[in-house]
Design a protein around this motif. Sequence first.
Motif, PDB file in Angstrom:
ATOM      1  N   ILE A 166       0.839  -1.199   0.000  1.00 16.25           N
ATOM      2  CA  ILE A 166       0.000   0.000   0.000  1.00 16.25           C
ATOM      3  C   ILE A 166       0.870   1.243   0.000  1.00 16.25           C
ATOM      4  O   ILE A 166       0.674   2.179  -0.779  1.00 16.25           O
ATOM      5  CB  ILE A 166      -0.929   0.021   1.226  1.00 16.25           C
ATOM      6  CG1 ILE A 166      -1.887  -1.169   1.190  1.00 16.25           C
ATOM      7  CG2 ILE A 166      -1.708   1.337   1.290  1.00 16.25           C
ATOM      8  CD1 ILE A 166      -2.706  -1.324   2.452  1.00 16.25           C
ATOM      9  N   ALA A 167       1.850   1.258   0.892  1.00 11.05           N
ATOM     10  CA  ALA A 167       2.691   2.446   1.044  1.00 11.05           C
ATOM     11  C   ALA A 167       3.671   2.626  -0.106  1.00 11.05           C
ATOM     12  O   ALA A 167       4.153   3.729  -0.351  1.00 11.05           O
ATOM     13  CB  ALA A 167       3.461   2.371   2.370  1.00 11.05           C
ATOM     14  N   SER A 177      -5.606  11.603  -2.446  1.00 10.54           N
ATOM     15  CA  SER A 177      -6.910  10.967  -2.217  1.00 10.54           C
ATOM     16  C   SER A 177      -7.891  11.224  -3.349  1.00 10.54           C
ATOM     17  O   SER A 177      -8.791  10.422  -3.590  1.00 10.54           O
ATOM     18  CB  SER A 177      -7.494  11.444  -0.886  1.00 10.54           C
ATOM     19  OG  SER A 177      -6.718  10.939   0.192  1.00 10.54           O
ATOM     20  N   ARG A 178      -7.742  12.342  -4.039  1.00  8.57           N
ATOM     21  CA  ARG A 178      -8.599  12.580  -5.202  1.00  8.57           C
ATOM     22  C   ARG A 178      -8.383  11.497  -6.256  1.00  8.57           C
ATOM     23  O   ARG A 178      -9.338  11.004  -6.866  1.00  8.57           O
ATOM     24  CB  ARG A 178      -8.308  13.957  -5.791  1.00  8.57           C
ATOM     25  CG  ARG A 178      -8.960  15.102  -5.045  1.00  8.57           C
ATOM     26  CD  ARG A 178      -8.506  16.424  -5.607  1.00  8.57           C
ATOM     27  NE  ARG A 178      -9.280  17.528  -5.055  1.00  8.57           N
ATOM     28  CZ  ARG A 178      -8.984  18.794  -5.226  1.00  8.57           C
ATOM     29  NH1 ARG A 178      -7.910  19.129  -5.940  1.00  8.57           N
ATOM     30  NH2 ARG A 178      -9.736  19.747  -4.710  1.00  8.57           N
ATOM     31  N   GLU A 179      -7.122  11.136  -6.470  1.00 11.83           N
ATOM     32  CA  GLU A 179      -6.838  10.081  -7.447  1.00 11.83           C
ATOM     33  C   GLU A 179      -7.452   8.763  -6.992  1.00 11.83           C
ATOM     34  O   GLU A 179      -8.056   8.037  -7.784  1.00 11.83           O
ATOM     35  CB  GLU A 179      -5.329   9.911  -7.637  1.00 11.83           C
ATOM     36  CG  GLU A 179      -5.006   8.788  -8.603  1.00 11.83           C
ATOM     37  CD  GLU A 179      -3.517   8.512  -8.739  1.00 11.83           C
ATOM     38  OE1 GLU A 179      -3.172   7.471  -9.324  1.00 11.83           O
ATOM     39  OE2 GLU A 179      -2.717   9.326  -8.267  1.00 11.83           O
ATOM     40  N   VAL A 180      -7.312   8.466  -5.695  1.00 12.40           N
ATOM     41  CA  VAL A 180      -7.876   7.228  -5.166  1.00 12.40           C
ATOM     42  C   VAL A 180      -9.392   7.218  -5.339  1.00 12.40           C
ATOM     43  O   VAL A 180      -9.986   6.208  -5.741  1.00 12.40           O
ATOM     44  CB  VAL A 180      -7.505   7.061  -3.678  1.00 12.40           C
ATOM     45  CG1 VAL A 180      -8.225   5.843  -3.077  1.00 12.40           C
ATOM     46  CG2 VAL A 180      -5.992   6.902  -3.520  1.00 12.40           C
ATOM     47  N   ASP A 192      -1.159  -7.277  -9.746  1.00 11.39           N
ATOM     48  CA  ASP A 192       0.036  -6.759 -10.426  1.00 11.39           C
ATOM     49  C   ASP A 192      -0.279  -5.473 -11.189  1.00 11.39           C
ATOM     50  O   ASP A 192       0.562  -4.577 -11.296  1.00 11.39           O
ATOM     51  CB  ASP A 192       0.580  -7.818 -11.399  1.00 11.39           C
ATOM     52  CG  ASP A 192       1.196  -9.013 -10.681  1.00 11.39           C
ATOM     53  OD1 ASP A 192       1.565  -8.857  -9.491  1.00 11.39           O
ATOM     54  OD2 ASP A 192       1.292 -10.091 -11.295  1.00 11.39           O
ATOM     55  N   ALA A 193      -1.493  -5.368 -11.680  1.00 11.36           N
ATOM     56  CA  ALA A 193      -1.886  -4.174 -12.435  1.00 11.36           C
ATOM     57  C   ALA A 193      -1.856  -2.927 -11.570  1.00 11.36           C
ATOM     58  O   ALA A 193      -1.605  -1.817 -12.062  1.00 11.36           O
ATOM     59  CB  ALA A 193      -3.284  -4.361 -13.020  1.00 11.36           C
ATOM     60  N   ALA A 230      -3.398   3.185  -6.857  1.00 15.62           N
ATOM     61  CA  ALA A 230      -4.164   2.017  -7.277  1.00 15.62           C
ATOM     62  C   ALA A 230      -4.370   0.967  -6.178  1.00 15.62           C
ATOM     63  O   ALA A 230      -5.482   0.430  -6.050  1.00 15.62           O
ATOM     64  CB  ALA A 230      -3.515   1.384  -8.505  1.00 15.62           C
ATOM     65  N   PRO A 231      -3.350   0.621  -5.378  1.00 16.61           N
ATOM     66  CA  PRO A 231      -3.601  -0.371  -4.325  1.00 16.61           C
ATOM     67  C   PRO A 231      -4.679   0.070  -3.335  1.00 16.61           C
ATOM     68  O   PRO A 231      -5.530  -0.723  -2.931  1.00 16.61           O
ATOM     69  CB  PRO A 231      -2.237  -0.512  -3.639  1.00 16.61           C
ATOM     70  CG  PRO A 231      -1.250  -0.157  -4.705  1.00 16.61           C
ATOM     71  CD  PRO A 231      -1.902   0.948  -5.463  1.00 16.61           C
ATOM     72  N   ALA A 232      -4.640   1.344  -2.948  1.00 15.42           N
ATOM     73  CA  ALA A 232      -5.653   1.857  -2.017  1.00 15.42           C
ATOM     74  C   ALA A 232      -7.037   1.743  -2.619  1.00 15.42           C
ATOM     75  O   ALA A 232      -8.005   1.350  -1.947  1.00 15.42           O
ATOM     76  CB  ALA A 232      -5.338   3.310  -1.666  1.00 15.42           C
TER      77      ALA A 232
END
Length: 320
Positions: free
Chosen positions: A66-67, A98-101, A175-176, A72-74
């Motif tokens: 995550i870190a 966070s906007r991207e998430v 993986d993506a 993408a993982p979040a």
Amino acid sequence: MAEVLVLVEHADGEPKKVTAELLTLARSFGEPAAVFLGAPGTYAKAKDYLAQFGAAKVYVAESDDIAGYVGAPAAEIVAGLVGTASPAAVLVAATADSREVAARIAAKIDSGLIWDATALTPELVATQGIFGGSTIVTSKVTKGVPVVVVRPNATAPEAAPGTPTEQIVDVVISDAAKGAKIVDRVVEAKSGRPDLTEAQVVVSGGRGLGAAEHFALVEKLADTLGAAVGASRAATDAGWYPHQNQVGQTGKTVSPQLYIAVGISGAIQHRAGMQTSKTIVAVNKDPEAPIFEFADYGLVGDLFNVVPQLTSEIEQRKAG
């Protein structure tokens, strides 16, 4: 009562004020469920804070996966929680990361996304500024679980101490989602002033200051008020102040209780980044400056006379 997922905004485990705001907002229409995503061992720093501000449940996902990667993982983890928890909504802070998430979450769960909300009713009707902040509209998601990006300072945080249940989330990242790896981090030097996007008071300077050294007037007034310092695009482009302090459409968006604009004309680009401030005070020698059209209070005068007098008066009142 349905859960409302709140993505915890934090720095190495230390929650930011906007997290308390989102938890407070979530309580108005559901059961706040904080989603903590971070590196191993960081949740311990946030645990008491989340309990203090009313999280009824905390989903904890700690992993280097995550870190170590961007966005993408979040999004994968939160999208998975939406599928299992069936929340009423997902609340995310209006920060760059966070906007991207939030956008990725909405795409993954095939739901509507509301951007830069400044208010949200229990019926999930959001208030937003559009067209550079020149028009205020209300919006509601009509498909799927609403994902709402909320501006900092949109809600006053209110403590509601409790003992949340904790649920450990198994972290399995595709993986993506590992396409953009973080290879280095540089800790920004802190000035001792509040974070610009979370500050209750912001003092910004613009082209009217005339030179970089004159930002000392703005900084002194800001320090007297315990405020953050901002700048217009003209000032940052001229090299008078760092670009990370730029307020506007191409800079940061702020929504403090008090915004003081010093030597700023009020062009639409700047207006877009600060118009939702609760009270706007403008200091400008040009009585026809556009900023006076939307400022709550205007001081027409030479900023080199007005600002030192204002600073002195505030210092005297504080001392008295």
